[in-house]
Design a protein around this motif. Structure first.
Motif, mmCIF file in Angstrom:
data_model
loop_
_atom_site.group_PDB
_atom_site.id
_atom_site.type_symbol
_atom_site.label_atom_id
_atom_site.label_comp_id
_atom_site.label_asym_id
_atom_site.label_seq_id
_atom_site.Cartn_x
_atom_site.Cartn_y
_atom_site.Cartn_z
ATOM 1 N N LEU A 28 39.535 31.903 52.547
ATOM 2 C CA LEU A 28 40.487 30.836 51.919
ATOM 3 C C LEU A 28 41.779 30.985 52.459
ATOM 4 O O LEU A 28 42.227 32.236 52.996
ATOM 5 C CB LEU A 28 40.582 31.092 50.261
ATOM 6 C CG LEU A 28 39.008 30.797 49.544
ATOM 7 C CD1 LEU A 28 38.982 31.351 48.163
ATOM 8 C CD2 LEU A 28 38.457 29.366 49.931
ATOM 9 N N ASP A 29 42.777 30.358 51.998
ATOM 10 C CA ASP A 29 44.141 30.395 52.265
ATOM 11 C C ASP A 29 44.694 31.098 51.135
ATOM 12 O O ASP A 29 45.107 30.452 50.015
ATOM 13 C CB ASP A 29 45.068 29.089 52.600
ATOM 14 C CG ASP A 29 46.428 29.123 53.207
ATOM 15 O OD1 ASP A 29 46.672 30.081 53.125
ATOM 16 O OD2 ASP A 29 46.839 27.973 53.139
ATOM 17 N N PHE A 30 45.130 32.285 51.298
ATOM 18 C CA PHE A 30 45.958 33.208 50.416
ATOM 19 C C PHE A 30 47.504 33.168 50.283
ATOM 20 O O PHE A 30 47.886 33.745 49.827
ATOM 21 C CB PHE A 30 45.395 34.608 50.305
ATOM 22 C CG PHE A 30 43.948 34.697 50.165
ATOM 23 C CD1 PHE A 30 43.480 34.663 48.950
ATOM 24 C CD2 PHE A 30 43.212 35.143 51.050
ATOM 25 C CE1 PHE A 30 42.123 34.621 48.703
ATOM 26 C CE2 PHE A 30 41.776 35.326 50.899
ATOM 27 C CZ PHE A 30 41.248 35.131 49.649
ATOM 28 N N THR A 31 47.965 31.995 51.058
ATOM 29 C CA THR A 31 49.402 32.016 51.177
ATOM 30 C C THR A 31 49.778 30.829 50.134
ATOM 31 O O THR A 31 50.849 30.550 50.019
ATOM 32 C CB THR A 31 49.746 31.540 52.421
ATOM 33 O OG1 THR A 31 49.380 30.376 52.815
ATOM 34 C CG2 THR A 31 49.376 32.613 53.317
ATOM 35 N N GLN A 32 48.951 30.436 49.112
ATOM 36 C CA GLN A 32 49.162 29.266 48.467
ATOM 37 C C GLN A 32 48.342 29.465 47.153
ATOM 38 O O GLN A 32 47.374 30.005 47.187
ATOM 39 C CB GLN A 32 49.247 27.840 48.843
ATOM 40 C CG GLN A 32 47.955 27.495 49.467
ATOM 41 C CD GLN A 32 47.933 26.093 50.192
ATOM 42 O OE1 GLN A 32 48.823 25.397 50.180
ATOM 43 N NE2 GLN A 32 46.790 25.704 50.880
ATOM 44 N N GLY A 33 48.703 28.799 45.944
ATOM 45 C CA GLY A 33 47.853 28.861 44.827
ATOM 46 C C GLY A 33 48.036 30.239 43.804
ATOM 47 O O GLY A 33 49.106 30.739 44.145
ATOM 48 N N SER A 34 47.246 30.392 42.901
ATOM 49 C CA SER A 34 47.586 31.442 42.127
ATOM 50 C C SER A 34 47.384 32.728 42.655
ATOM 51 O O SER A 34 46.433 33.214 43.225
ATOM 52 C CB SER A 34 46.276 31.577 40.920
ATOM 53 O OG SER A 34 46.259 32.386 40.050
ATOM 54 N N ILE A 35 48.259 33.695 42.524
ATOM 55 C CA ILE A 35 48.391 34.940 43.016
ATOM 56 C C ILE A 35 47.198 35.927 42.223
ATOM 57 O O ILE A 35 46.554 36.521 42.740
ATOM 58 C CB ILE A 35 49.648 35.617 42.780
ATOM 59 C CG1 ILE A 35 50.814 34.877 43.607
ATOM 60 C CG2 ILE A 35 49.707 37.006 43.155
ATOM 61 C CD1 ILE A 35 52.032 35.416 43.698
ATOM 62 N N ARG A 36 47.148 35.621 41.212
ATOM 63 C CA ARG A 36 46.088 36.439 40.580
ATOM 64 C C ARG A 36 44.553 36.070 40.812
ATOM 65 O O ARG A 36 43.793 37.006 40.910
ATOM 66 C CB ARG A 36 46.205 36.025 38.896
ATOM 67 C CG ARG A 36 45.102 36.688 37.847
ATOM 68 C CD ARG A 36 45.340 36.309 36.527
ATOM 69 N NE ARG A 36 44.275 36.757 35.696
ATOM 70 C CZ ARG A 36 44.263 36.489 34.518
ATOM 71 N NH1 ARG A 36 44.851 35.618 33.549
ATOM 72 N NH2 ARG A 36 43.059 37.202 33.589
ATOM 73 N N ARG A 37 44.379 34.888 40.981
ATOM 74 C CA ARG A 37 43.037 34.369 41.686
ATOM 75 C C ARG A 37 42.938 34.995 43.045
ATOM 76 O O ARG A 37 41.702 35.385 43.346
ATOM 77 C CB ARG A 37 42.961 32.981 41.680
ATOM 78 C CG ARG A 37 41.681 32.389 42.200
ATOM 79 C CD ARG A 37 41.598 30.819 41.979
ATOM 80 N NE ARG A 37 40.469 30.358 42.771
ATOM 81 C CZ ARG A 37 40.450 29.746 43.908
ATOM 82 N NH1 ARG A 37 41.524 30.128 44.818
ATOM 83 N NH2 ARG A 37 39.190 29.438 44.416
ATOM 84 N N ALA A 38 44.042 34.926 43.837
ATOM 85 C CA ALA A 38 43.890 35.750 44.951
ATOM 86 C C ALA A 38 43.465 37.168 45.134
ATOM 87 O O ALA A 38 42.858 37.443 45.837
ATOM 88 C CB ALA A 38 45.334 35.384 45.794
ATOM 89 N N VAL A 39 44.263 37.849 43.969
ATOM 90 C CA VAL A 39 44.189 39.248 44.103
ATOM 91 C C VAL A 39 42.661 39.471 43.647
ATOM 92 O O VAL A 39 42.035 40.323 44.198
ATOM 93 C CB VAL A 39 45.082 39.904 42.990
ATOM 94 C CG1 VAL A 39 44.815 41.162 42.694
ATOM 95 C CG2 VAL A 39 46.509 39.769 43.496
ATOM 96 N N ILE A 40 42.089 38.635 42.730
ATOM 97 C CA ILE A 40 40.806 38.873 42.360
ATOM 98 C C ILE A 40 39.712 38.485 43.183
ATOM 99 O O ILE A 40 38.762 39.421 43.419
ATOM 100 C CB ILE A 40 40.630 38.074 40.990
ATOM 101 C CG1 ILE A 40 41.324 38.564 39.631
ATOM 102 C CG2 ILE A 40 39.025 38.238 40.600
ATOM 103 C CD1 ILE A 40 41.463 37.642 38.618
ATOM 104 N N LEU A 41 39.897 37.579 43.776
ATOM 105 C CA LEU A 41 38.863 37.235 45.119
ATOM 106 C C LEU A 41 38.809 38.262 46.032
ATOM 107 O O LEU A 41 37.886 38.430 46.680
ATOM 108 C CB LEU A 41 39.387 35.976 45.792
ATOM 109 C CG LEU A 41 39.056 34.529 44.783
ATOM 110 C CD1 LEU A 41 39.469 33.254 45.513
ATOM 111 C CD2 LEU A 41 37.372 34.382 44.663
ATOM 112 N N LEU A 42 40.127 38.915 46.467
ATOM 113 C CA LEU A 42 39.924 39.904 47.530
ATOM 114 C C LEU A 42 39.625 41.436 46.855
ATOM 115 O O LEU A 42 39.104 42.020 47.536
ATOM 116 C CB LEU A 42 41.254 40.227 48.129
ATOM 117 C CG LEU A 42 41.868 38.750 48.873
ATOM 118 C CD1 LEU A 42 43.230 39.075 49.315
ATOM 119 C CD2 LEU A 42 40.975 38.990 50.378
ATOM 120 N N ALA A 43 40.141 41.536 45.705
ATOM 121 C CA ALA A 43 40.093 42.889 45.062
ATOM 122 C C ALA A 43 38.436 43.070 44.845
ATOM 123 O O ALA A 43 38.115 44.406 44.928
ATOM 124 C CB ALA A 43 40.780 43.065 43.982
#
Length: 475
Positions: A28-43
Motif C-alpha cells: 500500500l501507499d503509506f504516504t497518504q491516508g490515516s497514520i494510525r491505520r498505516a502504523v497498525i498495518l505495518l506494526a
C-alpha cells in the motif's frame, strides 16, 4: 443502547478487517491516508516477525535446558547468541540501509531503483559475512573461552558454535531480505518467512536433540543443526517471493552485478549502522563475560535465561518500532515531513502501551516462565533476580527503539551510532564494572546497569529527535 451496540460491533469489525489486511501483505501507499491505520498495518506483522525471531533462542533454550548438566548447555547457547549479535549487527546494519533506501525510492515512486538497491545490499552482505563465518568456524573454542566459559563448557559447546557461526550467512540473509520487504511496505512476507523458519525449528529441535527412531540424538549440537535448517527454509521462502515477479520489486539477474556507486551509497548508510549495533553487541558481550566471571556457570546461565526472556518480550516492540522506519523513509521520499514526524509519535504511543503491559506481566508471572525453561534451582534463582531488575526499564527500552528506528529509517545512521557509543561504552560498561567489581555487587551490579543506561539512551534520543536534523538527510 441498540445504536451503541451497533457502533461497537462496527468498530470491532473494522479492527478485524484491518488485522486481516495486515496479514495478507498488500503493498500500500503509506504516504497518504490515516497514520494510525498505516502504523497498525505495518506494526502487526513486524511485531509477529520479531516475536518469531526471539522464538529461535527460546526453543533452543527450552530443549537444551532439560539436558543432563543443562548449565553447560544453557551457557553455550547464551554465549553463542551473544557472539552472534556481531553477525546480527552486520545483518541489521545492512537491512537498515536496505530499508531506508528501498523505502525512500518507493516513496519517490521508483520501484525499479528500489529493487536494484535491495539486490546490491544482498551482494555486499554476503561477501562480508563469508569471511566472518569462516573465522568463527575455525576459532569456535577460543571464542567460548574468551567469553568466560569454563573448559568443560567450551569443550561441549564447540560443535554448537561452529555450526551456528558457519551457517551465519543464513542469518544475515534472513534479516536483510526481510528489511528489503519492509522498506517496500510488505511486512507480511517478512513475518511469514519467520513463521515458516520457526515451525521447522520447533519440529526439528526435539527430533535432533533427543533423537527418534533412526535419527540419532545429537544433544546440544542438534539444536544448532535444527536452527540452521529452519532459518535456511525461511530464506528459501523469501527468495521465492523476490523472484516470482508478483510484487513491486521486480528482480532481474543483472541487478546482482556490482554497481559501485550504489554500493558506496548503501555502505555510507550501513557502515555507521553496523558500528551502531556492533557497539551495542560488544556491550552485551562484555556484560555476559562480566557475569560469567563474577557469577560462575550458574550465574551466567541464569543471566542468559533472563536475557532470552527479556528479549522475547522486547523484540515485538522492536518490530513495532520498525514500522516507524518504513513510514519515515517513505514519507520523507514523498516530501511529507510533518507526516513522518507524526508517524513516529503515534508509533511511540503504541510501544509505550505494549511495554508497560509486558512489564507488568513479566513481574507477575516471570518466575513461571523461568521454571519452564530450566529445572536447575540455582539457575532459576539468578534468572528471577536478573529479570526483576532488568524489566524496570521496559518502557524506556521501547521509546529508545522507536527513536533509533526513526533516525535509521531516515538514513541518519550516525546519530544513533554516537548515542550508542556514549550510552553503552562510556556509560553502561564502566557502570556495570564499577558496580560488579568495585562495590562487589557481582552480577547484580550488571543487572542494574542495563535499565539505567537504556533510560539515558532514550532521553538522549528524544532530545535529538526534537532537533529534527533527521528530516534533512539525503539517501
Amino acid at each position: 443502547m441498540l445504536e451503541q451496540n451497533t457502533a461497537a460491533s462496527g468498530r470491532l469489525s473494522q479492527i478485524f478487517k484491518l488485522i486481516k489486511q495486515s496479514f495478507r501483505g498488500e503493498e500500500l501507499d503509506f504516504t497518504q491516508g490515516s497514520i494510525r491505520r498505516a502504523v497498525i498495518l505495518l506494526a502487526i506483522p513486524m511485531m509477529l516477525e520479531m516475536a518469531m525471531e526471539s522464538v529461535f533462542a527460546l526453543v533452543d533454550l527450552y530443549f537444551v535446558g532439560h539436558l543432563h548438566n543443562s548449565s553447560h548447555a544453557i551457557q553455550t547457547v547464551g554465549l553463542t547468541e551473544s557472539v552472534l549479535t556481531i553477525i546480527y549487527s552486520l545483518a541489521v546494519g545492512m537491512s537498515m540501509a536496505a530499508t531506508a533506501v528501498v523505502a525512500r525510492r518507493i516513496g519517490e515512486k521508483d520501484p525499479e531503483a528500489a529493487a536494484r538497491a535491495g539486490m546490491q545490499a544482498i551482494v555486499v552482505a554476503f561477501a562480508i559475512n563469508l569471511i566472518i563465518s569462516i573465522a568463527g568456524f575455525i576459532y569456535a573454542t577460543d571464542i567460548l573461552l574468551l567469553m568466560g566459559a569454563s573448559e568443560e563448557t567450551a569443550r561441549q559447546g564447540t560443535p554448537f558454535i561452529r555450526i551456528m557461526m558457519g551457517g551465519s550467512t543464513i542469518i544475515v540473509m534472513l534479516f536483510l531480505i526481510n528489511g528489503i520487504f519492509r522498506g517496500a511496505g510488505n511486512a507480511a512476507i517478512a513475518m511469514k518467512s519467520l513463521w515458516i523458519a520457526n515451525i521447522a525449528n520447533i519440529i526439528l529441535c526435539p527430533l535432533l536433540i533427543n533423537g527418534w527412531g533412526p535419527v540419532p540424538a545429537f544433544g546440544l549440537t542438534g539444536a544448532a543443526i535444527a536452527t540452521s535448517i529452519g532459518r535456511g527454509i525461511g530464506v528459501c521462502y523469501q527468495v521465492y517471493h523476490l523472484i516470482n515477479g508478483k510484487h513491486q520489486l521486480k528482480i532481474h539477474w543483472s541487478y546482482f552485478k556490482p554497481h559501485w556507486e550504489q554500493i558506496r551509497a548503501l555502505l555510507k548508510i550501513a557502515t555507521p549502522g553496523i558500528f551502531q549495533f556492533v557497539i551495542a553487541s560488544c556491550s552485551w558481550i562484555f556484560l555476559a563475560q562480566l557475569v560469567a566471571t563474577t557469577g560462575g556457570d550458574h550465574g551466567s546461565a541464569g543471566y542468559q535465561t533472563a536475557l532470552r526472556l527479556m528479549m522475547f518480550f522486547m523484540l515485538p516492540a522492536w518490530g513495532m518500532s520498525n514500522a516507524a522506519a518504513t513510514l519515515v523513509g517513505q514519507n520523507l521520499g514523498a516530501k511529507h515531513l510533518e507526516r513522518a514526524e507524526q508517524s513516529v509519535i503515534k508509533t511511540a504511543k503504541y510501544v509505550v502501551i505494549y511495554m508497560g503491559s509486558v512489564m507488568f506481566l513479566t513481574f507477575v508471572v516471570g518466575q513461571y516462565f523461568i521454571s519452564f525453561f530450566t529445572n536447575d534451582i540455582q539457575v532459576q534463582e539468578v534468572a528471577r533476580h536478573a529479570l526483576q531488575i532488568m524489566i524496570t526499564g521496559y518502557i524506556f527500552y521501547g521509546i529508545g527503539m522507536v527513536l533509533i528506528s526513526t533516525f535509521n529509517g531516515a538514513g541518519d545512521t550516525w546519530t544513533p551510532t554516537w548515542v550508542n557509543l556514549f550510552g553503552f561504552w562510556l556509560f553502561q560498561i564502566p557502570l556495570a564494572y564499577v558496580l560488579a567489581k568495585h562495590f562487589e555487587m557481582g552480577p547484580t551490579g550488571v543487572f542494574m546497569a542495563i535499565p539505567i543506561a537504556e533510560t539515558g539512551i532514550a532521553v538522549a534520543g528524544y532530545i535529538l529527535f526534537k532537533k529534527g536534523r533527521w528530516k534533512t538527510i539525503k539517501v
